[in-house]
Motif scaffolding. Structure first.
Motif, PDB file in Angstrom:
ATOM      1  N   ILE A 335     -33.957 -11.080 -50.645  1.00  0.00           N
ATOM      2  CA  ILE A 335     -34.517 -12.393 -51.479  1.00  0.00           C
ATOM      3  C   ILE A 335     -33.270 -13.468 -51.787  1.00  0.00           C
ATOM      4  CG2 ILE A 335     -36.063 -13.236 -53.267  1.00  0.00           C
ATOM      5  CD1 ILE A 335     -37.657 -10.487 -52.882  1.00  0.00           C
ATOM      6  N   ARG A 336     -33.477 -14.619 -51.637  1.00  0.00           N
ATOM      7  CA  ARG A 336     -32.190 -15.523 -52.069  1.00  0.00           C
ATOM      8  C   ARG A 336     -32.836 -16.139 -53.342  1.00  0.00           C
ATOM      9  NH1 ARG A 336     -31.445 -20.266 -48.344  1.00  0.00           N
ATOM     10  NH2 ARG A 336     -33.252 -21.069 -49.198  1.00  0.00           N
ATOM     11  N   THR A 337     -31.957 -16.140 -54.353  1.00  0.00           N
ATOM     12  CA  THR A 337     -31.874 -16.720 -55.757  1.00  0.00           C
ATOM     13  C   THR A 337     -32.183 -18.127 -55.503  1.00  0.00           C
ATOM     14  OG1 THR A 337     -29.653 -17.011 -55.861  1.00  0.00           O
ATOM     15  CG2 THR A 337     -30.765 -14.983 -56.838  1.00  0.00           C
ATOM     16  N   PHE A 338     -32.841 -18.931 -56.410  1.00  0.00           N
ATOM     17  CA  PHE A 338     -33.296 -20.092 -56.264  1.00  0.00           C
ATOM     18  C   PHE A 338     -32.211 -21.158 -55.996  1.00  0.00           C
ATOM     19  CE2 PHE A 338     -35.938 -19.223 -60.176  1.00  0.00           C
ATOM     20  CZ  PHE A 338     -37.002 -19.095 -59.339  1.00  0.00           C
ATOM     21  N   ASP A 339     -32.706 -21.750 -54.577  1.00  0.00           N
ATOM     22  CA  ASP A 339     -31.743 -22.827 -54.128  1.00  0.00           C
ATOM     23  C   ASP A 339     -32.361 -24.231 -54.221  1.00  0.00           C
ATOM     24  OD1 ASP A 339     -30.050 -24.058 -52.548  1.00  0.00           O
ATOM     25  OD2 ASP A 339     -30.700 -23.488 -50.401  1.00  0.00           O
ATOM     26  N   ILE A 340     -32.571 -24.292 -55.674  1.00  0.00           N
ATOM     27  CA  ILE A 340     -33.146 -25.473 -55.948  1.00  0.00           C
ATOM     28  C   ILE A 340     -32.166 -26.713 -55.962  1.00  0.00           C
ATOM     29  CG2 ILE A 340     -34.283 -26.925 -57.916  1.00  0.00           C
ATOM     30  CD1 ILE A 340     -35.240 -23.987 -58.874  1.00  0.00           C
ATOM     31  N   TRP A 360     -25.659 -30.871 -57.871  1.00  0.00           N
ATOM     32  CA  TRP A 360     -25.847 -29.761 -58.820  1.00  0.00           C
ATOM     33  C   TRP A 360     -27.033 -29.103 -58.259  1.00  0.00           C
ATOM     34  CZ3 TRP A 360     -29.359 -28.976 -63.283  1.00  0.00           C
ATOM     35  CH2 TRP A 360     -28.920 -28.191 -64.245  1.00  0.00           C
ATOM     36  N   ARG A 361     -26.769 -28.182 -57.283  1.00  0.00           N
ATOM     37  CA  ARG A 361     -27.828 -27.353 -56.409  1.00  0.00           C
ATOM     38  C   ARG A 361     -27.508 -25.908 -56.597  1.00  0.00           C
ATOM     39  NH1 ARG A 361     -27.512 -28.000 -50.016  1.00  0.00           N
ATOM     40  NH2 ARG A 361     -28.850 -26.064 -50.421  1.00  0.00           N
ATOM     41  N   ALA A 362     -28.428 -25.322 -55.930  1.00  0.00           N
ATOM     42  CA  ALA A 362     -28.359 -23.584 -55.743  1.00  0.00           C
ATOM     43  C   ALA A 362     -27.484 -22.930 -56.759  1.00  0.00           C
ATOM     44  CB  ALA A 362     -27.668 -23.731 -54.243  1.00  0.00           C
ATOM     45  N   VAL A 431     -24.361 -12.688 -49.711  1.00  0.00           N
ATOM     46  CA  VAL A 431     -24.144 -14.204 -49.788  1.00  0.00           C
ATOM     47  C   VAL A 431     -24.490 -14.930 -48.595  1.00  0.00           C
ATOM     48  CG1 VAL A 431     -22.475 -14.228 -51.647  1.00  0.00           C
ATOM     49  CG2 VAL A 431     -21.448 -14.037 -49.231  1.00  0.00           C
ATOM     50  N   MET A 432     -24.906 -16.126 -48.740  1.00  0.00           N
ATOM     51  CA  MET A 432     -25.210 -16.981 -47.711  1.00  0.00           C
ATOM     52  C   MET A 432     -23.652 -17.488 -47.332  1.00  0.00           C
ATOM     53  SD  MET A 432     -28.695 -17.693 -46.957  1.00  0.00           S
ATOM     54  CE  MET A 432     -28.401 -19.177 -46.321  1.00  0.00           C
ATOM     55  N   ILE A 433     -23.508 -17.831 -45.855  1.00  0.00           N
ATOM     56  CA  ILE A 433     -22.440 -18.544 -45.515  1.00  0.00           C
ATOM     57  C   ILE A 433     -22.864 -19.670 -44.944  1.00  0.00           C
ATOM     58  CG2 ILE A 433     -20.401 -18.407 -44.030  1.00  0.00           C
ATOM     59  CD1 ILE A 433     -19.961 -16.376 -46.230  1.00  0.00           C
ATOM     60  N   GLU A 434     -22.796 -20.628 -45.817  1.00  0.00           N
ATOM     61  CA  GLU A 434     -23.451 -21.892 -45.306  1.00  0.00           C
ATOM     62  C   GLU A 434     -22.618 -23.230 -45.630  1.00  0.00           C
ATOM     63  OE1 GLU A 434     -27.301 -22.396 -46.894  1.00  0.00           O
ATOM     64  OE2 GLU A 434     -26.871 -21.689 -49.036  1.00  0.00           O
ATOM     65  N   THR A 435     -21.362 -22.913 -46.135  1.00  0.00           N
ATOM     66  CA  THR A 435     -20.405 -24.041 -46.515  1.00  0.00           C
ATOM     67  C   THR A 435     -19.019 -23.679 -45.687  1.00  0.00           C
ATOM     68  OG1 THR A 435     -19.316 -23.050 -48.207  1.00  0.00           O
ATOM     69  CG2 THR A 435     -21.261 -24.306 -48.736  1.00  0.00           C
ATOM     70  N   ASN A 457     -28.419 -23.895 -41.061  1.00  0.00           N
ATOM     71  CA  ASN A 457     -28.821 -25.456 -41.166  1.00  0.00           C
ATOM     72  C   ASN A 457     -27.915 -26.310 -42.145  1.00  0.00           C
ATOM     73  OD1 ASN A 457     -31.090 -24.241 -40.170  1.00  0.00           O
ATOM     74  ND2 ASN A 457     -32.165 -24.008 -41.850  1.00  0.00           N
ATOM     75  N   ASP A 458     -27.364 -25.526 -43.236  1.00  0.00           N
ATOM     76  CA  ASP A 458     -26.464 -26.176 -44.055  1.00  0.00           C
ATOM     77  C   ASP A 458     -25.196 -26.219 -43.388  1.00  0.00           C
ATOM     78  OD1 ASP A 458     -27.591 -27.378 -46.243  1.00  0.00           O
ATOM     79  OD2 ASP A 458     -28.169 -25.284 -47.099  1.00  0.00           O
ATOM     80  N   LEU A 459     -24.647 -24.983 -42.860  1.00  0.00           N
ATOM     81  CA  LEU A 459     -23.350 -24.952 -42.280  1.00  0.00           C
ATOM     82  C   LEU A 459     -23.100 -25.990 -41.302  1.00  0.00           C
ATOM     83  CD1 LEU A 459     -20.686 -23.314 -42.208  1.00  0.00           C
ATOM     84  CD2 LEU A 459     -21.526 -22.053 -40.357  1.00  0.00           C
ATOM     85  N   ASP A 467     -26.065 -35.275 -42.640  1.00  0.00           N
ATOM     86  CA  ASP A 467     -27.192 -34.882 -43.666  1.00  0.00           C
ATOM     87  C   ASP A 467     -28.322 -34.440 -42.624  1.00  0.00           C
ATOM     88  OD1 ASP A 467     -29.561 -35.067 -45.113  1.00  0.00           O
ATOM     89  OD2 ASP A 467     -29.350 -37.123 -45.681  1.00  0.00           O
ATOM     90  N   ARG A 468     -28.768 -33.042 -42.916  1.00  0.00           N
ATOM     91  CA  ARG A 468     -29.884 -32.304 -42.059  1.00  0.00           C
ATOM     92  C   ARG A 468     -31.213 -33.029 -42.141  1.00  0.00           C
ATOM     93  NH1 ARG A 468     -30.282 -26.839 -45.399  1.00  0.00           N
ATOM     94  NH2 ARG A 468     -32.412 -26.544 -44.569  1.00  0.00           N
ATOM     95  N   GLY A 469     -31.561 -33.720 -43.078  1.00  0.00           N
ATOM     96  CA  GLY A 469     -32.865 -34.374 -43.381  1.00  0.00           C
ATOM     97  C   GLY A 469     -32.942 -35.841 -42.769  1.00  0.00           C
TER      98      GLY A 469
HETATM   99 MG    MG Z   1     -29.176 -23.497 -46.814  1.00  0.00          MG
END
Ligand code: MG
Ligand code: PEP
Length: 590
Positions: A335-340, A360-362, A431-435, A457-459, A467-469
């Motif tokens: 379970i991942r903590t909030f990635d808001i 200011w995210r995640a 941890v996510m490896i996404e950077t 997706n973020d990596l 920009d992924r979106g």
């Molecule tokens: Mg991500």
């Protein structure tokens, strides 16, 4: 008018339905000067529009409360209270008395309020910007006599295909599953969160259509094919029959794949792969467990928050996490903590930032709001009593973030101990490896974390600066770019050296060709959308590890993503002898 609009496949399924066009944007308002004698009439018109808007919000509130729940419905209370604000109405009346038409007066005051709230130092106020925008659109639409498009305001069983520019969180909570059967948006890509949410909800979706909202006027009959990313406008009966036939074929193919649920994901030469599911909403857990997934590799908890007016409390979170853990009866549940932040925002929006994906995210937001963070950590530690729960931190860039999070975890445990509540202390922390930072310097983290999970997706987004979106950039979002492949390879090697587990939980793993590449790069754990579990399993069971390694080496030697794709496709086609699976959801492949 074009008969077929092509977009990006976001969530599979073929649907025949009628277009429900939703234009949820602030309309352009003409500057209108009124003579003195019209002033009282304009003020009256303003109050009538506000009263109607409130009536509409009350109605929506009731509907959403019965379909989505009281928490989700609370957004509408916030919006009603904005309309009750005397300071707001006084400001608008003032401008009308200065001979401005009611629409323009309302428009100007709302703009001023939105700017003021967006710049406020208190987070509570900044969070209200999205609500102000919704109120702005709703009341202006009423004042200007524009149709008031509420996505829920459809007769039940309408079979509507919702076509909109972009789906905001507050629109998402209003979606009535009983009347909306598919989603089509101008904006977005396969990895934007509208697409991820549509897949979770099992709603066929096409995103990145760019101009569907201008090409359609509402009411047209359309066929939406979420698997190929196509929207056919006013198809003939013969064409509809052909699509229905394809729909049946897809269902048969899917049923055949579903039979793989009970078998192992093991290569022809005996290498075992662990396939887990990505779960975005707790309600999905039971169905995901039936897909054959061996646990959850990523639960995106921020979907408990997206579209809501307030954060869920500890008990509500505990119940949600416990439900997922219990659905997977003893299997690992990450379970991942909030990635808001980024494009995953609570209903009120968040501070508007010039670069939200770099903002200011995640983990950054969680560490800056320790009370909120610890509330989630306590809920997780409590839910961990019921199974093999593991905690994962998003968007890690430095070791300091991991250490600070660990510290908060210790405090959360101490708080629970003091309360005398049951919890588990030895919960693994990954941890996510996404950077790119985390991927390049993964060796700085291995000693202090229990596992890595690569978020492609973020990596890809951060490595390629795409920009992924952004639908216009979709062809440039290439997970097979040499830089991305090298970062993945490096992360796998670093994890092996550090003797910790490494998984891939980004969209890349859900796509057959890429899953083959990941296998060849040494990835032995993947987490994919529940629907993709059987498909990826089929790929794993059709190839040898040796074959995948050769293919991955060739892909790594390639100088472009296209070259890498061809190398992989050729070798996978040899192994599985069915080219249909190769191109599933791969942009840019014909
Ligand atoms: Mg991500
Ligand atoms: C990712 O970035 O690859 C990922 C799995 O997380 P999300 O899509 O939620 O950002």
């Amino acid at each position: 008018m074009e008969r077929t609009i092509r977009g990006i496949p976001a969530s599979p399924g073929i649907v025949v339905g009628q277009v429900h066009l939703l234009r949820w944007e602030v309309p352009d308002v003409r500057h209108r000067i009124i003579p003195d004698e019209q002033v009282p009439g304009e003020i009256e018109r303003l109050h009538a529009a506000i009263a109607r808007a409130k009536e509409r919000l009350r109605h929506l509130r009731q509907r959403v409360e019965s379909t989505a729940g009281a928490e989700e419905a609370a957004i509408f209370d916030v919006q009603m209270s904005i309309l009750d604000d005397r300071e707001l109405t006084r400001g608008i009346e003032e401008l009308i008395r200065q001979n401005l038409g009611a629409e323009k007066a309302f428009d100007l005051v709302m703009l001023e309020w939105r700017t003021r709230f967006a710049r406020a130092s208190a987070a509570m106020l900044r969070e209200r910007v999205g609500d102000l925008t919704d109120v702005h659109i709703r009341v202006l639409s009423l004042l200007m006599g524009l149709p008031d498009h509420d996505p829920v305001d459809l007769p039940p069983g309408s079979q509507a295909v919702l076509v909109t520019h972009d789906l905001t969180p507050s629109l998402t909570v209003q979606l009535d599953r009983g009347s909306i059967t598919a989603i089509a948006t101008d904006a977005g890509t396969r990895t934007s969160h509208v697409a991820i949410l549509a897949r979770s909800l099992g709603l066929p979706a096409v995103v990145g259509l760019r101009n569907a909202t201008t090409q359609l006027s509402g009411g047209e009959r359309v066929v939406l094919d979420g698997g190929t990313g196509m929207l056919a406008i006013n198809p003939t009966d013969a064409e509809i029959d052909a699509y229905r036939e394809r729909q049946r074929e897809e269902e048969i193919a899917e049923a055949a794949l579903a039979e793989l649920a009970a078998v192992e994901a093991i290569t022809v030469d005996g290498v075992r792969v662990t396939l887990r599911a990505n779960v975005d909403i707790p309600e999905e857990a039971e169905a995901a467990a039936k897909s054959g997934a061996e646990g959850v590799g990523l639960m995106r908890t921020e979907f408990l928050v997206v579209g809501r007016a307030s954060m869920p409390d500890e008990d509500e979170q505990y119940r949600a996490y416990r439900r997922v853990v219990e659905a997977f009866a003893g299997k690992p549940v990450v379970i991942r903590t909030f990635d808001i932040g980024g494009d995953k925002l609570p209903a009120g929006g968040f501070p508007s930032e010039p670069n939200p994906f770099l903002g200011w995210r995640a983990i950054r937001m969680c560490l800056d709001q320790p009370e909120m963070f610890r509330c989630q950590l306590r809920a997780l530690l409590r839910a961990a009593v019921h199974g093999d729960l593991r905690i994962m931190l998003p968007l890690i860039v430095t070791l300091d973030e991991v250490l600070a999070a660990r510290q908060q975890l210790d405090v959360a445990a101490a708080e629970l101990k003091e309360r005398g509540v049951a919890f588990r202390i030895d919960v693994p922390l990954g941890v996510m490896i996404e950077t790119p930072a985390a991927a390049v310097a993964g060796d700085t983290l291995t000693r202090d974390v229990d596992f890595f999970s690569i978020g492609t997706n973020d990596l890809v987004q951060y490595t390629l600066a795409v920009d992924r979106g952004n639908a216009n950039l979709a062809p440039r979002f290439t997970p097979l770019h040499p830089a991305v492949l090298r970062l993945i390879k490096r992360t796998v090697e670093v994890a092996e050296l550090g003797e910790i587990d490494v998984a891939v939980c980004g969209e890349m793993a859900s796509q057959p060709l890429m899953a083959f590449a990941l296998l060849g790069l040494g990835v032995r754990q993947m987490s994919v959308a529940p629907r993709s579990v059987p498909l990826v399993k089929r790929i794993v069971r059709s190839v040898t590890e040796a074959h995948a390694k050769l293919a991955a080496s060739a892909a790594l030697r390639a100088r472009t993503a296209d070259e890498a794709r061809h190398e992989l496709a050729r070798r996978l086609a040899d192994a599985i002898g069915d080219s249909r699976f190769l191109y599933d959801g791969l942009p840019g492949v014909d």
